[in-house]
Scaffold this motif. Structure first.
Motif, PDB file in Angstrom:
ATOM      1  N   GLY A  76      41.905  35.078  64.954  1.00  0.00           N
ATOM      2  CA  GLY A  76      43.363  34.759  65.324  1.00  0.00           C
ATOM      3  C   GLY A  76      44.011  33.513  65.089  1.00  0.00           C
ATOM      4  O   GLY A  76      44.937  33.247  65.508  1.00  0.00           O
ATOM      5  N   GLY A 121      39.930  33.227  61.119  1.00  0.00           N
ATOM      6  CA  GLY A 121      41.137  34.009  60.739  1.00  0.00           C
ATOM      7  C   GLY A 121      41.041  35.201  61.477  1.00  0.00           C
ATOM      8  O   GLY A 121      41.839  35.599  62.088  1.00  0.00           O
ATOM      9  N   VAL A 129      35.367  28.711  71.632  1.00  0.00           N
ATOM     10  CA  VAL A 129      36.128  28.452  70.570  1.00  0.00           C
ATOM     11  C   VAL A 129      36.883  29.577  70.497  1.00  0.00           C
ATOM     12  O   VAL A 129      38.132  29.632  70.284  1.00  0.00           O
ATOM     13  CB  VAL A 129      35.724  27.752  69.365  1.00  0.00           C
ATOM     14  CG1 VAL A 129      35.264  28.650  68.419  1.00  0.00           C
ATOM     15  CG2 VAL A 129      36.805  26.973  68.884  1.00  0.00           C
ATOM     16  N   ALA A 130      36.477  30.795  70.578  1.00  0.00           N
ATOM     17  CA  ALA A 130      37.029  32.124  70.234  1.00  0.00           C
ATOM     18  C   ALA A 130      38.122  32.383  71.341  1.00  0.00           C
ATOM     19  O   ALA A 130      39.249  32.838  71.075  1.00  0.00           O
ATOM     20  CB  ALA A 130      36.087  33.253  70.249  1.00  0.00           C
ATOM     21  N   ALA A 184      46.156  25.391  73.939  1.00  0.00           N
ATOM     22  CA  ALA A 184      45.022  24.257  73.747  1.00  0.00           C
ATOM     23  C   ALA A 184      45.609  22.860  74.010  1.00  0.00           C
ATOM     24  O   ALA A 184      45.170  22.145  74.489  1.00  0.00           O
ATOM     25  CB  ALA A 184      44.007  24.421  72.730  1.00  0.00           C
ATOM     26  N   VAL A 185      46.867  22.620  73.225  1.00  0.00           N
ATOM     27  CA  VAL A 185      47.210  21.602  73.127  1.00  0.00           C
ATOM     28  C   VAL A 185      47.911  20.777  74.596  1.00  0.00           C
ATOM     29  O   VAL A 185      47.578  19.714  74.696  1.00  0.00           O
ATOM     30  CB  VAL A 185      48.420  21.451  72.089  1.00  0.00           C
ATOM     31  CG1 VAL A 185      49.058  19.928  72.090  1.00  0.00           C
ATOM     32  CG2 VAL A 185      47.708  21.514  70.510  1.00  0.00           C
ATOM     33  N   HIS A 230      44.974  36.582  60.592  1.00  0.00           N
ATOM     34  CA  HIS A 230      45.275  36.133  62.262  1.00  0.00           C
ATOM     35  C   HIS A 230      46.208  36.941  62.876  1.00  0.00           C
ATOM     36  O   HIS A 230      45.835  37.007  64.174  1.00  0.00           O
ATOM     37  CB  HIS A 230      45.657  34.803  62.053  1.00  0.00           C
ATOM     38  CG  HIS A 230      47.081  34.294  61.570  1.00  0.00           C
ATOM     39  ND1 HIS A 230      47.100  34.099  60.229  1.00  0.00           N
ATOM     40  CD2 HIS A 230      48.014  34.175  62.144  1.00  0.00           C
ATOM     41  CE1 HIS A 230      48.197  33.785  60.256  1.00  0.00           C
ATOM     42  NE2 HIS A 230      49.113  33.828  61.265  1.00  0.00           N
ATOM     43  N   MET A 248      37.595  23.583  67.684  1.00  0.00           N
ATOM     44  CA  MET A 248      38.476  24.646  66.644  1.00  0.00           C
ATOM     45  C   MET A 248      38.249  23.839  65.380  1.00  0.00           C
ATOM     46  O   MET A 248      38.281  24.621  64.290  1.00  0.00           O
ATOM     47  CB  MET A 248      39.862  24.578  66.900  1.00  0.00           C
ATOM     48  CG  MET A 248      40.219  25.440  68.113  1.00  0.00           C
ATOM     49  SD  MET A 248      42.098  25.708  68.414  1.00  0.00           S
ATOM     50  CE  MET A 248      42.079  26.682  69.918  1.00  0.00           C
ATOM     51  N   SER A 287      40.410  24.120  79.581  1.00  0.00           N
ATOM     52  CA  SER A 287      39.579  24.873  78.482  1.00  0.00           C
ATOM     53  C   SER A 287      39.365  25.991  79.205  1.00  0.00           C
ATOM     54  O   SER A 287      39.380  26.480  80.513  1.00  0.00           O
ATOM     55  CB  SER A 287      38.401  24.116  78.129  1.00  0.00           C
ATOM     56  OG  SER A 287      37.677  24.702  77.131  1.00  0.00           O
ATOM     57  N   ARG A 303      43.819  31.984  73.280  1.00  0.00           N
ATOM     58  CA  ARG A 303      44.744  31.521  74.169  1.00  0.00           C
ATOM     59  C   ARG A 303      46.047  31.106  73.233  1.00  0.00           C
ATOM     60  O   ARG A 303      46.926  30.731  73.703  1.00  0.00           O
ATOM     61  CB  ARG A 303      44.176  30.854  75.150  1.00  0.00           C
ATOM     62  CG  ARG A 303      43.540  31.648  76.260  1.00  0.00           C
ATOM     63  CD  ARG A 303      43.080  30.479  77.376  1.00  0.00           C
ATOM     64  NE  ARG A 303      42.654  29.183  76.472  1.00  0.00           N
ATOM     65  CZ  ARG A 303      42.882  27.922  77.039  1.00  0.00           C
ATOM     66  NH1 ARG A 303      43.500  27.746  78.299  1.00  0.00           N
ATOM     67  NH2 ARG A 303      42.431  27.151  76.375  1.00  0.00           N
ATOM     68  N   GLY A 304      45.639  30.774  72.168  1.00  0.00           N
ATOM     69  CA  GLY A 304      46.710  29.859  71.371  1.00  0.00           C
ATOM     70  C   GLY A 304      46.344  28.462  71.123  1.00  0.00           C
ATOM     71  O   GLY A 304      46.079  27.786  72.152  1.00  0.00           O
ATOM     72  N   VAL A 305      46.615  27.702  69.925  1.00  0.00           N
ATOM     73  CA  VAL A 305      46.504  26.533  69.634  1.00  0.00           C
ATOM     74  C   VAL A 305      47.360  25.714  70.753  1.00  0.00           C
ATOM     75  O   VAL A 305      47.025  24.781  71.245  1.00  0.00           O
ATOM     76  CB  VAL A 305      46.998  26.025  68.240  1.00  0.00           C
ATOM     77  CG1 VAL A 305      46.771  24.725  68.157  1.00  0.00           C
ATOM     78  CG2 VAL A 305      45.923  27.042  67.269  1.00  0.00           C
ATOM     79  N   ASP A 349      39.407  30.177  73.123  1.00  0.00           N
ATOM     80  CA  ASP A 349      40.586  29.135  73.055  1.00  0.00           C
ATOM     81  C   ASP A 349      41.573  29.474  72.062  1.00  0.00           C
ATOM     82  O   ASP A 349      42.686  29.367  72.203  1.00  0.00           O
ATOM     83  CB  ASP A 349      40.063  27.545  72.500  1.00  0.00           C
ATOM     84  CG  ASP A 349      39.255  27.184  73.679  1.00  0.00           C
ATOM     85  OD1 ASP A 349      39.601  27.430  75.004  1.00  0.00           O
ATOM     86  OD2 ASP A 349      38.336  26.269  73.495  1.00  0.00           O
ATOM     87  N   ILE A 350      40.984  29.982  70.956  1.00  0.00           N
ATOM     88  CA  ILE A 350      41.846  30.562  69.752  1.00  0.00           C
ATOM     89  C   ILE A 350      42.765  31.530  70.132  1.00  0.00           C
ATOM     90  O   ILE A 350      44.008  31.669  70.195  1.00  0.00           O
ATOM     91  CB  ILE A 350      41.187  30.881  68.405  1.00  0.00           C
ATOM     92  CG1 ILE A 350      40.307  29.792  67.892  1.00  0.00           C
ATOM     93  CG2 ILE A 350      42.019  31.826  67.742  1.00  0.00           C
ATOM     94  CD1 ILE A 350      39.484  29.963  66.633  1.00  0.00           C
TER      95      ILE A 350
END
Lengths: 679, 291
Positions: free
Chosen positions: A496, A493, B101-102, B112-113, B73, A481, B118, B107-109, B104-105
């Protein structure tokens, strides 16, 4: 009443000088998109040249002035544009920031080398011819300065609005490519604006030097005032820039006249420009996401976990060996190197992975050290809390500028560094002015690490652990990311990702790492003071990090050692003290375009050796990983480093590590590559 | 109610009005085309819809709610996805990681944390397969051809399973076979219930795939309808050709007197056919377009 008038007059005088400097900054930034942090440093060098011409060589004043303003300064500006900053405007902002910071440090080094420290003074113009006006004395110098700012304003207006090249300058602000299509020459425009801009920096320097004194740092940092003024005009509007400069001059003058001379408010006096800059940046409106981004940056290869563990272990063994061999003073140096290396690791995260620049990383280390001392918890809990506090402060710095682009974030860190040093670190409740505070050695699970040798080894251990954590992070989801956000914020952006909070988190994490380093350093030294975390030293730190490679853990380790050696080298060669800074500064200017730095050259050398001798060596020592292992690893490296090298799966990798050139690799790709865009 | 409604949107840059009272809609399950001469404001409309550009006036409604002041976003989280005319692939990452990465984004940060693992590689590879770029999975995204990078951007959007796809010139850089496959893919995506809004200069693709077309000129919608309707529309022909063949009592005369044939705004070739100015489907790609 007359004192009020006197302060007003002084404010207008300094405001006029700031306005001249700031308009030069706006001119260069708006035509070439390169924010010249070295603007003030150039003015400083030019003031020294002016002193050299007029005092040392005894030229008539007018001749010296003429030569500086119309020959030397424009020449230097032209040279810089032509050979240093050309094309930087289209690249990532982190690169142009690093290059101009390099210029700044290089200028200071050069000036120190050519004009070693000794008392010098420059007389104001027409000394003794003061005029009495409304009961206060006005010097001719002040009148000349205020008048010259008017001349500069009118001159710039005429240049930009009434001449052909001025129209081209304004056009190049919007679209240099389009200008080229219509027969304009953006390169010429850029060179001219840098020549004029440097000349204006020189003029401001020469006008201020009789008040400020011929000092390497004072004049260089006066540029913060120019930034602050230029920010009010959002680096575009010249009238607003003049307004900003005048208000800043007045506020600074009134602050020095009317603020109490003790307590917290006293320290505000020194940071008015930085506070002004901070407020202006915070009040700026939301930046639009930029579309049409620069493409991917070639990053240093990511080592496999296996290899990283191996190198980490080797480093720890090496440090253990050195720790037993070194005496106390050398051990302290080694510990200092470990501290710097950890601070540089925080830059690997922020700059190398994230593409953001912080000009106050040492300040965050100072916050960590201060927290460690004040918490009086010399154990892992205290250490973790110190890092957390530094992280929180870092997030707080990023929070107000969350909406803005990288340049403003970097500039606000500079302002933050100044404010922290003058208002917090030097305050009585913290380290105190020239004071130090005692710190205890860290104890782990109740066992105090008393011996310096053991402590240094523990610091190296922390470095290795942080480095491994960083590599782990880079390989994982968050690392991807980070890279994605660096490559295209707009795409992130629309996919999302809330880039703003992500950036705050990144900044906080990086500050926390620096804070941890600072806390460990406090425990190492036993006593720490504000002098060890001077904000100015964050600049050479950043430069060395980039020179040695800000994209790799190896670069951070090498850079840490390099930064530690600087003062050692300086004290053993006092005559070359300035030269070292010049080398670092101009080295960063030369290498700043490649953030992978010297470490990457080492990696390349390593791969070359591996290709030459690797198979033979492995054949003799069966314990080493088989070629298959090497292939897998190289594959991972190539994935991260495939800017020049195409992917190995479709190209074909030989057991000895050589790679087929993809001329005949994949027919379908050939077709794709040659399909002419149409529609 | 349509999934997306653009309601009297105005965008001004200084004195220039890029979008002028534009109104159009895109419905779920349908492919909607947005065409017009260069500089008509198509990409600006996309920027307004996706949230990268704040409109001077007007509203954007998506999925029954007004989203005009919702940040980029969040619009994405509500189901918008877009591709870019000027590529915005993550150049330092591999093609596979771009999509990963898309996902992952999406699914939300926080997910991921927390290390919930993954995104599944299988899912990502299936997406690459679907848009037809699986062969490039391990290449760095800044080393692949333009057409492939556009498909990559599409795959990246799809990782978020959007209800609305905004495609900005998706087929430029693709050859003829690839464009045909791409058209089929668009039909499939629409059949899954997605709304597709597409800016495109390849008239074959637009006429062959779109259910509805909106024509933009000088920032305003000058015509809307099925490909057939739009093709016959006088205003459209005027926008593209500089004159409308309908009022051709003496077309050659009108054309040469007021609008020279080599008018710079001509994106479509002047055909001799009186009734059909836009070329019939299958006549081959058109020259010009936004390059």
């Amino acid at each position: 009443m007359s004192s009020f008038l006197a302060f007003t007059l002084f404010g207008l005088f300094s405001g006029a000088a700031y306005a001249i400097a700031a308009s030069g900054l706006v001119l260069t930034y708006s035509t070439t998109r390169v924010f010249n942090i070295a603007h003030g440093a150039l003015g400083m060098v030019m003031s020294f040249v002016f002193w050299d011409f007029s005092v040392r060589q005894g030229m008539p004043l007018w001749l010296a002035l003429f030569l500086v303003l119309f020959v030397v300064a424009p020449g230097v500006g032209w040279f810089i544009q032509r050979f240093v900053t050309r094309g930087l405007g289209e690249g990532p902002v982190s690169v142009s920031l690093v290059v101009t910071v390099g210029l700044l440090v290089g200028c200071i080094g050069l000036a120190t080398q050519i004009w070693p420290p000794e008392p010098r003074s420059v007389q104001p113009f027409f000394p003794g011819s003061d005029v009495e006006l409304f009961g206060i004395f006005v010097t001719a110098h002040q009148i000349i300065t205020i008048a010259l700012s008017g001349v500069v304003a009118v001159g710039l207006y005429v240049l930009l609005n009434r001449t052909r090249i001025g129209t081209a300058m304004r056009a190049s602000v919007d679209n240099p490519e389009l200008l080229k299509l219509f027969g304009g020459k953006p390169e010429q425009v850029a060179a001219l604006s840098w020549a004029v801009g440097t000349s204006l920096a020189a003029l401001a320097g020469v006008l201020l030097v009789s008040t400020v004194g011929l000092d390497y740092y004072a004049l260089t940092l006066l540029v913060i005032n120019a930034y602050a003024a230029a920010m009010l005009g959002r680096l575009k509007s010249l009238p607003l820039t003049f307004l900003g400069a005048m208000s800043l001059g007045l506020i600074t003058s009134y602050a020095s006249g009317y603020l109490p001379t003790d307590g917290l408010l006293n320290s505000v006096r020194n940071v008015v420009p930085a506070l002004f800059l901070f407020v202006v940046i915070v009040a700026m409106p939301q930046a639009q996401l930029r579309i049409g981004q620069v493409k991917g940056i070639v990053s240093a290869p990511q080592p496999s976990l296996f290899r990283a563990l191996g190198w980490g272990g080797a480093l720890l063994l090496g440090v253990a060996f050195l720790a037993t061999a070194f005496g106390e003073s050398k051990l302290l140096l080694l510990g200092t190197a470990a501290t710097y290396a950890m601070v540089m690791l925080s830059l690997v995260l922020l700059t190398g992975y994230g593409g953001h620049v912080s000009l106050a990383q040492l300040t965050f280390a100072g916050v960590g050290a201060l927290a460690y001392v004040k918490l009086e918890q010399a154990n892992l809990v205290g250490l973790a809390l110190s890092a957390l506090i530094a992280a929180g402060v870092g997030a707080l710095v990023a929070l107000p500028v969350i909406r803005l682009t990288g340049l403003y974030l970097a500039l606000s860190t500079l302002a933050f560094g100044v404010i922290m040093e003058k208002m917090v670190f030097q305050a009585e409740f913290a380290f105190g002015f020239n004071g130090t505070l005692g710190a205890e050695r860290l104890s782990v699970l109740g066992v105090t690490i008393g011996s310096t040798a053991a402590y240094v080894w523990v610091m190296a251990l922390f470095f290795v652990l942080m480095g491994l954590a960083l590599l782990w992070l880079r390989r994982g989801t968050l690392g991807r990311m980070l890279i994605a956000l660096r490559d295209s914020p707009a795409a992130c952006g629309t996919l999302g990702l809330d880039a703003r909070w992500f950036r705050v988190g990144l900044f906080g994490l990086s500050a926390g790492m620096a804070g941890l380093a600072g806390a460990l350093y406090a425990g190492l030294r036993g006593s720490v003071g504000a002098a060890e975390f001077q904000y100015f030293n964050s600049l050479p730190l950043l430069l060395l990090a980039v020179v040695f490679g800000v994209t790799s853990v190896t670069g951070a380790a090498l850079g840490g050692v390099g930064l530690m050696l600087l003062p050692v080298f300086q004290s053993s060669n006092p005559s070359a003290a300035g030269l070292i800074f010049a080398v670092i500064g101009f080295g960063a200017v030369a290498l700043g375009r490649d953030p992978n730095g010297l470490a990457n050259q080492l990696f390349k050398l390593g791969r070359l050796l591996d290709r030459r001798f690797g198979t033979k060596v492995r054949a003799r020592i069966p314990v080493l990983p088989a070629p298959g292992e090497a292939q897998r690893r190289m594959h991972a490296e190539a994935e991260a480093n495939a800017g020049a090298e195409p992917s190995l799966t479709s190209v074909g990798l030989h057991a000895d590590g050589s790679v087929d050139v993809p001329l005949i690799a994949d027919p379908s790709r050939e077709v794709g590559a040659h399909a002419a865009p149409r529609g | 109610m349509p999934l997306l409604e653009v309601d009297h949107v105005v965008v001004q840059f200084g004195g220039v009005t890029a979008v002028n009272e534009a109104c159009f809609a895109a419905e779920a399950g349908r492919v909607t085309g947005l065409i017009g001469p260069n500089g008509a404001g198509k990409t600006t409309c996309f920027n307004v819809i996706s949230g990268l550009q704040k409109p001077t006036r007007g509203a954007v409604r998506f999925d029954g709610r007004k989203v005009t002041s919702v940040p980029v976003h969040r619009r994405s989280k509500r189901g918008m996805g877009r591709t870019f005319q000027r590529l915005e692939a993550f150049g330092s990452l591999s093609v596979r990681d771009n999509v990963r990465v898309a996902a992952d984004i999406h699914r939300g940060v926080l997910g991921a944390v927390r290390g919930l693992g993954s995104s599944s590689r299988g899912g990502v590879d299936a997406l690459l397969e679907r848009v037809g770029i699986a062969a490039y999975a391990d290449e760095r995204a800044d080393s692949i051809p333009t057409g492939t990078a556009r498909l990559l951007e599409l795959a990246r959007c799809l990782a978020g399973d959007p209800k609305l796809l905004l495609l900005d010139e998706p087929s430029s850089g693709l050859d003829e076979t690839e464009t045909d496959d791409f058209g089929d893919l668009l039909r499939d995506l629409a059949a899954e219930g997605r709304a597709i809004l597409m800016v495109e200069h390849d008239m074959d693709l637009v006429m062959g795939v779109c259910d509805e077309i909106h024509v933009l000129d000088f920032g305003s919608v000058i015509a809307s309808g099925t490909p057939q309707e739009v093709r016959g529309d006088a205003a459209v022909q005027k926008a593209y050709l500089g004159y409308a063949p309908e009022d051709e009592a003496e077309p050659a005369h009108v054309g040469s007197a007021e609008h020279p044939a080599e008018s710079t705004r001509t994106d479509l070739p002047v055909l001799s056919d009186d009734t059909t100015v836009l070329p019939p489907v299958g006549a081959g790609p058109l020259p010009g377009g936004a390059r």
